[in-house]
Enzyme design. Sequence first.
Site, PDB file in Angstrom:
ATOM      1  CG  ASN A  21     114.079  37.065  51.073  1.00  0.00           C
ATOM      2  OD1 ASN A  21     113.380  37.435  50.255  1.00  0.00           O
ATOM      3  ND2 ASN A  21     114.817  37.774  51.912  1.00  0.00           N
ATOM      4  CB  ALA A  22     118.242  38.453  48.021  1.00  0.00           C
ATOM      5  CB  CYS A  77      79.921  58.892  39.739  1.00  0.00           C
ATOM      6  SG  CYS A  77      81.402  58.893  40.982  1.00  0.00           S
ATOM      7  CB  CYS A 110      80.228  55.571  42.011  1.00  0.00           C
ATOM      8  SG  CYS A 110      81.338  55.035  40.621  1.00  0.00           S
ATOM      9  CD  GLN A 157     104.368  40.319  51.706  1.00  0.00           C
ATOM     10  OE1 GLN A 157     104.648  41.312  52.392  1.00  0.00           O
ATOM     11  NE2 GLN A 157     105.284  39.589  51.456  1.00  0.00           N
ATOM     12  CG  ASN A 158     104.918  40.808  44.844  1.00  0.00           C
ATOM     13  OD1 ASN A 158     105.300  41.196  45.939  1.00  0.00           O
ATOM     14  ND2 ASN A 158     105.642  39.874  44.085  1.00  0.00           N
ATOM     15  CG  HIS A 179      99.956  44.373  50.092  1.00  0.00           C
ATOM     16  ND1 HIS A 179     101.462  44.203  50.602  1.00  0.00           N
ATOM     17  CD2 HIS A 179      99.461  44.195  51.385  1.00  0.00           C
ATOM     18  CE1 HIS A 179     101.224  44.000  51.786  1.00  0.00           C
ATOM     19  NE2 HIS A 179     100.418  43.974  52.176  1.00  0.00           N
ATOM     20  N   GLY A 233     111.094  35.743  48.258  1.00  0.00           N
ATOM     21  CA  GLY A 233     111.193  36.978  48.171  1.00  0.00           C
ATOM     22  C   GLY A 233     110.539  38.116  49.087  1.00  0.00           C
TER      23      GLY A 233
END
Length: 252
Positions: free
Chosen positions: A220-221, A156, A132, A103-104, A121, A194
Amino acid sequence: MTTATGAATAELAALLGRARAGMAFTGAGISVESGIPHFRGEGGLWTKFDPYKVAHIDTFLKEPAQYWTYSLNHRRTDAEPNPAHVALVDLERRGHLRAVVTQNTDGLHQKAGSGRVVELHGSSHAVVCLDCETRFPRAEIDRLNREHCPPSCPACGGRFLKPTVVLFGEGLPVEALRDAQSLAMAADVVLIVGSSLQVYPAAGIPRLALEHGAEVGIVNAEPTPFDDRATVVIHGKAGEILPQILSRMASA
Ligand code: NAD
Ligand code: ZN
């Protein structure tokens, strides 16, 4: 589910060691130790900024200069991959991961050397003209931006140059989503690193893998909504935990 770190480390090493069609699914948390802030959770950017003011497509279209100024002031361009990114490269080289679905938008997986990276993403390193559709490297547009903000399209003259980063209110890139879905459906193991797993449709990817029989490991944290469905969960820093897993695999 295991949460005790000693036993969990061994269990996650064993899980990844069994993977023949593994997939990593990463979020902003993997880049925190590279100095890039995450969004949600303790210390996240959204505790300081309103996402709808700085990162919504409607706001961008109304006031591109505001977005570009924010972006020029807040984007880290000198960030380096950390040991968690490097561990994923290692897992891919050893044949346990087919790809990293991320996702980074920071490009740190590619910078670390991961061979197949699916960016759900978009990328903060590429800019597209909304008129254009020409694409430009970010560095070129940043140069223009410093002379005149917002920058206009060198091809453009169009007024809306936008990083390919997916803003709130925009859809995900179709090809990346399709790639991620087919990797998820074929995956035997998914390693989630993460991610708060609260952002959809991205979080639908590990969910799809689970529905197709993949086993899940999470680093994960903080707790996530998927913890109950995972085979192994380790709460802690990715840059510390993943290298421990790799050295345990090497000595097994
Ligand atoms: P998120 O901010 O929602 O969640 C990040 C998670 O990582 C949190 O649960 C947090 O507890 C955890 N975390 C923090 N530090 C960690 C560490 N050192 N080790 C392990 N985990 C740690 O991020 P998300 O799930 O990726 O979703 C948010 C959206 O933010 C995505 O759409 C993404 O595009 C975007 N984003 C990207 C970047 C980047 O490119 N680096 C940075 C910020 C946001
Ligand atoms: Zn253009």
